[in-house]
Write an enzyme that holds these catalytic residues in place. Sequence first.
Site, PDB file in Angstrom:
ATOM      1  N   GLN A 152       2.015  -5.976  -3.185  1.00 31.40           N
ATOM      2  CA  GLN A 152       2.446  -6.070  -1.788  1.00 31.40           C
ATOM      3  C   GLN A 152       3.756  -5.285  -1.598  1.00 31.40           C
ATOM      4  OE1 GLN A 152       1.375  -9.483  -3.268  1.00 31.40           O
ATOM      5  NE2 GLN A 152      -0.522  -8.429  -2.823  1.00 31.40           N
ATOM      6  N   ASP A 201       0.805  -1.223   0.000  1.00 31.68           N
ATOM      7  CA  ASP A 201       0.000   0.000   0.000  1.00 31.68           C
ATOM      8  C   ASP A 201       0.838   1.273   0.000  1.00 31.68           C
ATOM      9  OD1 ASP A 201      -2.215  -1.662   0.101  1.00 31.68           O
ATOM     10  OD2 ASP A 201      -2.295  -1.623   2.291  1.00 31.68           O
ATOM     11  N   LYS A 203       1.831   2.156  -5.122  1.00 24.57           N
ATOM     12  CA  LYS A 203       2.350   1.611  -6.397  1.00 24.57           C
ATOM     13  C   LYS A 203       1.423   1.936  -7.564  1.00 24.57           C
ATOM     14  CE  LYS A 203       2.371  -2.425  -4.351  1.00 24.57           C
ATOM     15  NZ  LYS A 203       2.154  -2.042  -2.946  1.00 24.57           N
ATOM     16  N   GLY A 229      -4.547  -4.178  -3.797  1.00 30.83           N
ATOM     17  CA  GLY A 229      -5.513  -3.118  -4.113  1.00 30.83           C
ATOM     18  C   GLY A 229      -4.690  -1.909  -4.519  1.00 30.83           C
ATOM     19  N   HIS A 230      -4.653  -1.615  -5.804  1.00 32.76           N
ATOM     20  CA  HIS A 230      -3.829  -0.508  -6.304  1.00 32.76           C
ATOM     21  C   HIS A 230      -4.733   0.639  -6.738  1.00 32.76           C
ATOM     22  CE1 HIS A 230      -0.255  -3.421  -7.238  1.00 32.76           C
ATOM     23  NE2 HIS A 230      -0.607  -3.418  -5.975  1.00 32.76           N
TER      24      HIS A 230
HETATM   25  P1  GDP Z   1      -0.729   0.359  -3.557  1.00 30.25           P
HETATM   26  O1  GDP Z   1      -1.311  -0.926  -3.090  1.00 30.25           O
HETATM   27  O2  GDP Z   1       0.746   0.436  -3.321  1.00 30.25           O
HETATM   28  O3  GDP Z   1      -1.068   0.683  -4.982  1.00 30.25           O
HETATM   29  O4  GDP Z   1      -1.357   1.491  -2.647  1.00 30.25           O
HETATM   30  P2  GDP Z   1      -2.921   1.629  -2.245  1.00 30.25           P
HETATM   31  O5  GDP Z   1      -3.662   2.136  -3.410  1.00 30.25           O
HETATM   32  O6  GDP Z   1      -3.414   0.402  -1.580  1.00 30.25           O
HETATM   33  O7  GDP Z   1      -2.825   2.683  -1.081  1.00 30.25           O
HETATM   34  C1  GDP Z   1      -2.283   3.950  -1.284  1.00 30.25           C
HETATM   35  C2  GDP Z   1      -3.373   4.975  -0.920  1.00 30.25           C
HETATM   36  O8  GDP Z   1      -2.781   6.248  -0.803  1.00 30.25           O
HETATM   37  C3  GDP Z   1      -4.433   5.111  -1.987  1.00 30.25           C
HETATM   38  O9  GDP Z   1      -5.641   5.473  -1.375  1.00 30.25           O
HETATM   39  C4  GDP Z   1      -3.905   6.255  -2.848  1.00 30.25           C
HETATM   40  O10 GDP Z   1      -4.935   6.955  -3.532  1.00 30.25           O
HETATM   41  C5  GDP Z   1      -3.280   7.123  -1.814  1.00 30.25           C
HETATM   42  N1  GDP Z   1      -2.107   7.898  -2.238  1.00 30.25           N
HETATM   43  C6  GDP Z   1      -1.132   7.572  -3.113  1.00 30.25           C
HETATM   44  N2  GDP Z   1      -0.183   8.515  -3.134  1.00 30.25           N
HETATM   45  C7  GDP Z   1      -0.577   9.465  -2.255  1.00 30.25           C
HETATM   46  C8  GDP Z   1      -0.009  10.704  -1.797  1.00 30.25           C
HETATM   47  O11 GDP Z   1       1.082  11.117  -2.184  1.00 30.25           O
HETATM   48  N3  GDP Z   1      -0.718  11.401  -0.852  1.00 30.25           N
HETATM   49  C9  GDP Z   1      -1.909  10.963  -0.364  1.00 30.25           C
HETATM   50  N4  GDP Z   1      -2.516  11.722   0.555  1.00 30.25           N
HETATM   51  N5  GDP Z   1      -2.468   9.811  -0.772  1.00 30.25           N
HETATM   52  C10 GDP Z   1      -1.796   9.066  -1.689  1.00 30.25           C
HETATM   53  P1  IMO Z   2      -0.926  -4.175  -2.250  1.00 30.93           P
HETATM   54  O1  IMO Z   2      -0.459  -4.720  -3.573  1.00 30.93           O
HETATM   55  C1  IMO Z   2      -1.065  -4.569   2.086  1.00 30.93           C
HETATM   56  C2  IMO Z   2      -1.175  -8.631   3.686  1.00 30.93           C
HETATM   57  C3  IMO Z   2      -2.437  -9.085   4.377  1.00 30.93           C
HETATM   58  C4  IMO Z   2      -1.861 -10.095   5.354  1.00 30.93           C
HETATM   59  C5  IMO Z   2      -0.745 -10.736   4.551  1.00 30.93           C
HETATM   60  C6  IMO Z   2      -1.131 -12.054   3.882  1.00 30.93           C
HETATM   61  O2  IMO Z   2      -2.205  -3.428  -2.309  1.00 30.93           O
HETATM   62  O3  IMO Z   2       0.186  -3.410  -1.617  1.00 30.93           O
HETATM   63  P2  IMO Z   2      -2.670 -12.710   1.828  1.00 30.93           P
HETATM   64  O4  IMO Z   2      -4.084 -12.352   1.518  1.00 30.93           O
HETATM   65  O5  IMO Z   2      -1.676 -12.295   0.798  1.00 30.93           O
HETATM   66  O6  IMO Z   2      -2.513 -14.151   2.203  1.00 30.93           O
HETATM   67  O7  IMO Z   2      -2.348 -11.890   3.169  1.00 30.93           O
HETATM   68  O8  IMO Z   2      -0.367  -9.807   3.578  1.00 30.93           O
HETATM   69  N1  IMO Z   2      -1.382  -8.126   2.315  1.00 30.93           N
HETATM   70  C7  IMO Z   2      -1.299  -6.826   1.984  1.00 30.93           C
HETATM   71  N2  IMO Z   2      -1.117  -5.737   2.740  1.00 30.93           N
HETATM   72  N3  IMO Z   2      -1.157  -4.448   0.742  1.00 30.93           N
HETATM   73  C8  IMO Z   2      -1.301  -5.535  -0.033  1.00 30.93           C
HETATM   74  O9  IMO Z   2      -1.227  -5.483  -1.381  1.00 30.93           O
HETATM   75  C9  IMO Z   2      -1.438  -6.796   0.579  1.00 30.93           C
HETATM   76  N4  IMO Z   2      -1.621  -8.055   0.130  1.00 30.93           N
HETATM   77  C10 IMO Z   2      -1.573  -8.863   1.189  1.00 30.93           C
HETATM   78  O10 IMO Z   2      -3.062  -8.018   5.022  1.00 30.93           O
HETATM   79  O11 IMO Z   2      -1.290  -9.433   6.447  1.00 30.93           O
HETATM   80 MG    MG Z   3      -2.852  -1.590  -1.829  1.00 28.13          MG
END
Ligand code: GDP
Ligand code: IMO
Ligand code: MG
Length: 420
Positions: free
Chosen positions: A222, A13, A16, A40-41
């Site tokens: 991840q 998270d 990416k 979840g991207h």
């Molecule tokens: P990912 O899994 O690495 O793609 O990241 P996620 O989408 O799960 O979580 C990142 C969260 O932070 C999302 O809600 C993005 O919209 C948000 N986000 C990304 N970059 C920034 C930033 O620079 N500032 C803020 N406030 N939010 C951001």
């Molecule tokens: P993105 O790509 C954050 C965590 C889960 C759990 C562990 C194992 O959005 O960064 P799983 O379902 O893979 O067996 O869970 O890994 N986890 C993540 N945490 N971002 C993710 O993906 C994750 N994918 C799995 O919360 O602790």
């Molecule tokens: Mg994510």
Amino acid sequence: MKIDILLGLQWGDEGKGKIVDALTPEYDVIARFQGGPNAGHTIEFNNTKHVLHLIPSGIFHEGKINIIGNGLVIDPVVFRHEVESLGISIDQVRERLLISAKAHMILPTHKLLDAAQEATLGELKIGSTLRGIGPAYSDKTSRNGLRVGDLFRKEFREIYSSRVKEHTRALMGYGYSNDMSALEEEWLESVEYLKQFTTVNADYYLYTSLLRGKRILAEGAQGTMLDIDFGTYPFVTSSNTVAAGACTGLGMAPSRTGEVFGIFKAYCTRVGSGPFPTELDDEYGQMMRDRGNEYGSTTGRPRRCGWLDLPALKYAIMVNGVTRLFMMKADVLSGFDEIRVCRSYQVNGAEVTELPYCLGDIEGLNYQFFPGWQNDITGCLGWDEVPPALKGYVEYIEKETGVPVTIVSVGPDRSATIYR
Ligand code: GDP
Ligand code: IMO
Ligand code: MG
């Protein structure tokens, strides 16, 4: 030509999705290399927010190819929902998306097994996303997997039924005896849906694309601290999230690795169980959660928040061979009176900067303190506009890691990105 790799350096998270989308104009092909619907991207542009789970984050750009690599595990039900909620036509998605025949399938029984295994672990549960990831990868490595290419073979139903039979036996051992016919029907319908998309030998496709001078970006899911080998085992996911995972997850030779872009948040978050040395259980942690909207993109669970952990970041840079750092969510730290970075740990009474084998052995943390900045930086367009305190923070990280921070993200929108 080389393949650039973009991956997370923390517990996932990091942002990416946002950065892959922002960089896509510079590439021809975006190829996801591991994970599955646990990811979840999030991507935001034109006041709309999209969350991708399986589809690579370049999908919103016309004329670009997105590949689901062999390293992924695909749930066809999630895939279908995702395609249908993209806001672009299915024909456009079909033009832009290719699926590796060697990617593995998540069966409905994998999800049930994930839940049953977590329930058995009780207090020791991993905190899995319950998407069937662990059981699907277990079947892959024990050579019982079902792959995308199998969906087109005449033996498909036979292989499928034998897997389900095996899983059902295991589920009965966990005391599960519900009727699975509705789940199965939805899954089989979704398989037919998935079959409309182009399946390829993605390894050959990527190789010939490179020979033709195409620019390729490998997208990780991840983060390094969730890697099956290098993360906080057993509280990890079931795939190699590190740069080496891009080689095995796409069929890319290590000698073809170009830049390795490592993404990290200006602080740290983790969702699910497992050690998190810099975790904050106080108002600072709550401030990060509120301002950063730190709730899981896949499960909606509140993310645990804490200060940046430099030994863990340096470790991730080392195992991935990171060549450039991208710092995300700098805007979330606006308004803090003071900012901290953990620079070393206390282990067995001594100060150490290496990650110990067991993070539970960490007895204390040594922090570096920084002044905060008060102004909202979301609207900053260039590095010369950001407060001196943020510049000092970034320069400290560069000095400590020896890697340049070439992107600083200051908001969720595509445009809130400062290139240095
Ligand atoms: P990912 O899994 O690495 O793609 O990241 P996620 O989408 O799960 O979580 C990142 C969260 O932070 C999302 O809600 C993005 O919209 C948000 N986000 C990304 N970059 C920034 C930033 O620079 N500032 C803020 N406030 N939010 C951001
Ligand atoms: P993105 O790509 C954050 C965590 C889960 C759990 C562990 C194992 O959005 O960064 P799983 O379902 O893979 O067996 O869970 O890994 N986890 C993540 N945490 N971002 C993710 O993906 C994750 N994918 C799995 O919360 O602790
Ligand atoms: Mg994510």
